[in-house]
Design a protein around this motif. Structure first.
Motif, PDB file in Angstrom:
ATOM      1  N   SER A  10       3.263   4.145  10.080  1.00  0.00           N
ATOM      2  CA  SER A  10       2.556   4.248   8.896  1.00  0.00           C
ATOM      3  C   SER A  10       1.059   3.995   9.017  1.00  0.00           C
ATOM      4  CB  SER A  10       3.156   3.153   7.876  1.00  0.00           C
ATOM      5  OG  SER A  10       3.032   1.897   8.642  1.00  0.00           O
ATOM      6  N   CYS A  11       0.404   4.011   7.977  1.00  0.00           N
ATOM      7  CA  CYS A  11      -1.036   3.742   7.844  1.00  0.00           C
ATOM      8  C   CYS A  11      -0.997   2.144   7.595  1.00  0.00           C
ATOM      9  CB  CYS A  11      -1.711   4.202   6.555  1.00  0.00           C
ATOM     10  SG  CYS A  11      -0.892   3.858   4.982  1.00  0.00           S
ATOM     11  N   ARG A  12      -2.030   1.445   7.351  1.00  0.00           N
ATOM     12  CA  ARG A  12      -2.100  -0.055   7.264  1.00  0.00           C
ATOM     13  C   ARG A  12      -1.470  -0.510   6.217  1.00  0.00           C
ATOM     14  NH1 ARG A  12      -1.633  -4.246   6.626  1.00  0.00           N
ATOM     15  NH2 ARG A  12      -2.705  -6.041   7.208  1.00  0.00           N
ATOM     16  N   CYS A  13      -1.490   0.052   4.998  1.00  0.00           N
ATOM     17  CA  CYS A  13      -1.069  -0.488   3.803  1.00  0.00           C
ATOM     18  C   CYS A  13       0.201   0.037   3.450  1.00  0.00           C
ATOM     19  CB  CYS A  13      -2.068  -0.257   2.687  1.00  0.00           C
ATOM     20  SG  CYS A  13      -1.782   1.560   2.057  1.00  0.00           S
ATOM     21  N   GLY A  14       0.687   1.196   4.314  1.00  0.00           N
ATOM     22  CA  GLY A  14       1.842   1.555   3.990  1.00  0.00           C
ATOM     23  C   GLY A  14       2.259   2.564   3.002  1.00  0.00           C
ATOM     24  N   ALA A  15       1.329   3.145   2.364  1.00  0.00           N
ATOM     25  CA  ALA A  15       1.283   4.104   1.208  1.00  0.00           C
ATOM     26  C   ALA A  15       1.650   5.328   1.788  1.00  0.00           C
ATOM     27  CB  ALA A  15      -0.026   4.019   0.280  1.00  0.00           C
ATOM     28  N   PHE A  72      -6.357  11.202   5.630  1.00  0.00           N
ATOM     29  CA  PHE A  72      -6.238   9.554   5.716  1.00  0.00           C
ATOM     30  C   PHE A  72      -5.841   9.012   4.226  1.00  0.00           C
ATOM     31  CE2 PHE A  72     -10.501  10.981   4.839  1.00  0.00           C
ATOM     32  CZ  PHE A  72     -11.111  10.175   3.787  1.00  0.00           C
ATOM     33  N   CYS A  73      -5.386   7.932   4.456  1.00  0.00           N
ATOM     34  CA  CYS A  73      -4.774   7.168   3.242  1.00  0.00           C
ATOM     35  C   CYS A  73      -6.116   6.613   2.479  1.00  0.00           C
ATOM     36  CB  CYS A  73      -4.022   5.898   3.640  1.00  0.00           C
ATOM     37  SG  CYS A  73      -3.647   4.841   2.299  1.00  0.00           S
ATOM     38  N   GLU A  74      -6.084   7.065   1.125  1.00  0.00           N
ATOM     39  CA  GLU A  74      -7.170   6.911   0.143  1.00  0.00           C
ATOM     40  C   GLU A  74      -7.251   5.277   0.110  1.00  0.00           C
ATOM     41  OE1 GLU A  74      -6.854   8.808  -3.612  1.00  0.00           O
ATOM     42  OE2 GLU A  74      -7.181  10.857  -2.630  1.00  0.00           O
ATOM     43  N   THR A  75      -6.150   4.364   0.282  1.00  0.00           N
ATOM     44  CA  THR A  75      -6.121   3.195   0.144  1.00  0.00           C
ATOM     45  C   THR A  75      -6.866   2.293   1.276  1.00  0.00           C
ATOM     46  OG1 THR A  75      -4.458   3.052  -1.498  1.00  0.00           O
ATOM     47  CG2 THR A  75      -5.008   1.030  -0.399  1.00  0.00           C
ATOM     48  N   CYS A  76      -6.295   2.519   2.359  1.00  0.00           N
ATOM     49  CA  CYS A  76      -6.783   1.756   3.600  1.00  0.00           C
ATOM     50  C   CYS A  76      -7.628   2.579   4.609  1.00  0.00           C
ATOM     51  CB  CYS A  76      -5.458   1.045   4.200  1.00  0.00           C
ATOM     52  SG  CYS A  76      -4.664   2.190   5.180  1.00  0.00           S
ATOM     53  N   GLY A  77      -7.714   3.692   4.513  1.00  0.00           N
ATOM     54  CA  GLY A  77      -8.435   4.657   5.200  1.00  0.00           C
ATOM     55  C   GLY A  77      -7.933   5.033   6.622  1.00  0.00           C
TER      56      GLY A  77
END
Ligand SMILES: [Zn+2]
Length: 118
Positions: A10-15, A72-77
């Protein structure tokens, strides 16, 4: 040769989360202006070995020949993966194995590739 297993990432924030089937062989890290900045360590798999399990908002980044869609995740990049094609035109997914959540950090070995000179 190592056995292919299903790994979770997952990305850092899990989105953005995913599962990928890989033996974690043939990993590369590259010195090109993109990979090096992001610290990507990549495993290349066919699309059927990759499944998104959480599809939060992502931004596409294209450069050079626009053949690879970096997401890339819009929240955590964090960039968990990219979609593109192999040299012979087959669809592939390039997974950033630094985003796997079920393996020890630095338990992998990656070959350094001189992408900067391509
Ligand atoms: Zn995120």
């Amino acid at each position: 040769m190592a056995e292919a297993k299903t790994h979770a990432g997952s990305c850092r924030c899990g989105a953005v989360a995913y599962e990928v089937e890989t033996d974690l062989e043939g990993l590369i890290e590259c010195n090109c202006s993109h990979c090096y900045r992001k610290g990507l360590v990549l495993a290349f798999v066919t699309p059927d070995a990759f499944r998104l399990t959480a599809a939060g908002p992502q931004t596409e980044y294209l450069f050079n020949t626009h053949k690879i869609t970096h997401l890339f995740c819009e929240t955590c990049g964090v960039q968990s993966f990219a979609r593109g094609e192999t040299a012979d035109g087959q669809p592939m997914v390039a997974v950033n194995i630094r985003t796997l959540t079920d393996i020890e950090p630095f338990s992998w070995t990656a070959q350094r590739v001189d992408g900067r000179s391509f």
